[in-house]
Design a protein around this motif. Structure first.
Motif, mmCIF file in Angstrom:
data_model
loop_
_atom_site.group_PDB
_atom_site.id
_atom_site.type_symbol
_atom_site.label_atom_id
_atom_site.label_comp_id
_atom_site.label_asym_id
_atom_site.label_seq_id
_atom_site.Cartn_x
_atom_site.Cartn_y
_atom_site.Cartn_z
ATOM 1 N N ALA A 46 -8.511 -2.106 1.354
ATOM 2 C CA ALA A 46 -8.227 -3.534 1.221
ATOM 3 C C ALA A 46 -6.787 -3.485 1.311
ATOM 4 O O ALA A 46 -5.948 -4.647 1.446
ATOM 5 C CB ALA A 46 -8.616 -4.201 0.053
ATOM 6 N N VAL A 47 -6.084 -2.397 0.718
ATOM 7 C CA VAL A 47 -4.651 -2.358 0.636
ATOM 8 C C VAL A 47 -4.099 -1.146 1.225
ATOM 9 O O VAL A 47 -4.638 -0.036 1.614
ATOM 10 C CB VAL A 47 -4.244 -2.305 -0.767
ATOM 11 N N GLU A 48 -2.548 -1.305 1.505
ATOM 12 C CA GLU A 48 -1.984 -0.158 1.844
ATOM 13 C C GLU A 48 -1.120 0.461 0.920
ATOM 14 O O GLU A 48 -0.612 -0.413 -0.014
ATOM 15 C CB GLU A 48 -0.892 -0.454 2.883
ATOM 16 N N VAL A 49 -0.939 1.797 0.636
ATOM 17 C CA VAL A 49 -0.216 2.181 -0.640
ATOM 18 C C VAL A 49 0.689 3.246 -0.220
ATOM 19 O O VAL A 49 0.545 3.889 0.804
ATOM 20 C CB VAL A 49 -1.375 3.009 -1.564
ATOM 21 N N TRP A 50 2.080 3.089 -0.656
ATOM 22 C CA TRP A 50 3.041 4.303 -0.709
ATOM 23 C C TRP A 50 3.566 4.560 -1.850
ATOM 24 O O TRP A 50 3.568 3.945 -2.570
ATOM 25 C CB TRP A 50 3.913 4.148 0.679
ATOM 26 N N ALA A 51 4.138 5.838 -1.794
ATOM 27 C CA ALA A 51 4.955 6.321 -2.991
ATOM 28 C C ALA A 51 6.012 7.024 -2.601
ATOM 29 O O ALA A 51 6.084 7.821 -1.634
ATOM 30 C CB ALA A 51 3.996 7.077 -4.031
#
Length: 120
Positions: A46-51
């Motif tokens: 449901a989401v896009e994630v980056w670090a």
């Protein structure tokens, strides 16, 4: 920069806004081997994630955004956020930061005996 979903993959005419929090630690500690901490795992798909490293060596910037508006948020989460998925995502980011930095999600209503590792 660790990335789980392709940028711009969300539906709709306007991409959702990124919600960002700074977490103590390097990106490989925050997202070890690209694995999401528990609060974020509930939102997989449901989401896009980056670090990425935070400016000035102050830890890691951890960011999320919904991939398809509120309809993409799972179950009860979509119902609770209504027209403001950013509010829910900010809460998930706060819980993730607490878990990464302290080993638990802090709650004001939890007694010391309910905490992980408490002698009972």
């Amino acid at each position: 920069m660790a990335r789980r979903r392709a940028p711009g993959a969300g539906g709709g005419p306007r991409p959702a806004r990124w919600q960002v929090v700074t977490v103590t630690g390097r990106p490989e500690q925050v997202l070890p081997a690209g694995r999401w901490p528990e609060p974020l795992r509930r939102l997989d798909g449901a989401v896009e994630v980056w670090a990425r490293p935070a400016p000035g060596g102050r830890g890691t910037e951890l960011a999320v955004r919904p991939l398809g508006g509120t309809a993409a948020l799972p179950g009860l989460a979509a119902h609770l956020v209504g027209d403001d998925p950013g509010r829910f995502l900010r809460q998930v980011l706060r819980e993730t930061r607490q878990l990464v930095e302290t080993g638990e999600v802090l709650r004001a209503d939890r007694s010391p005996l309910e905490r992980p590792g408490a002698a009972g």
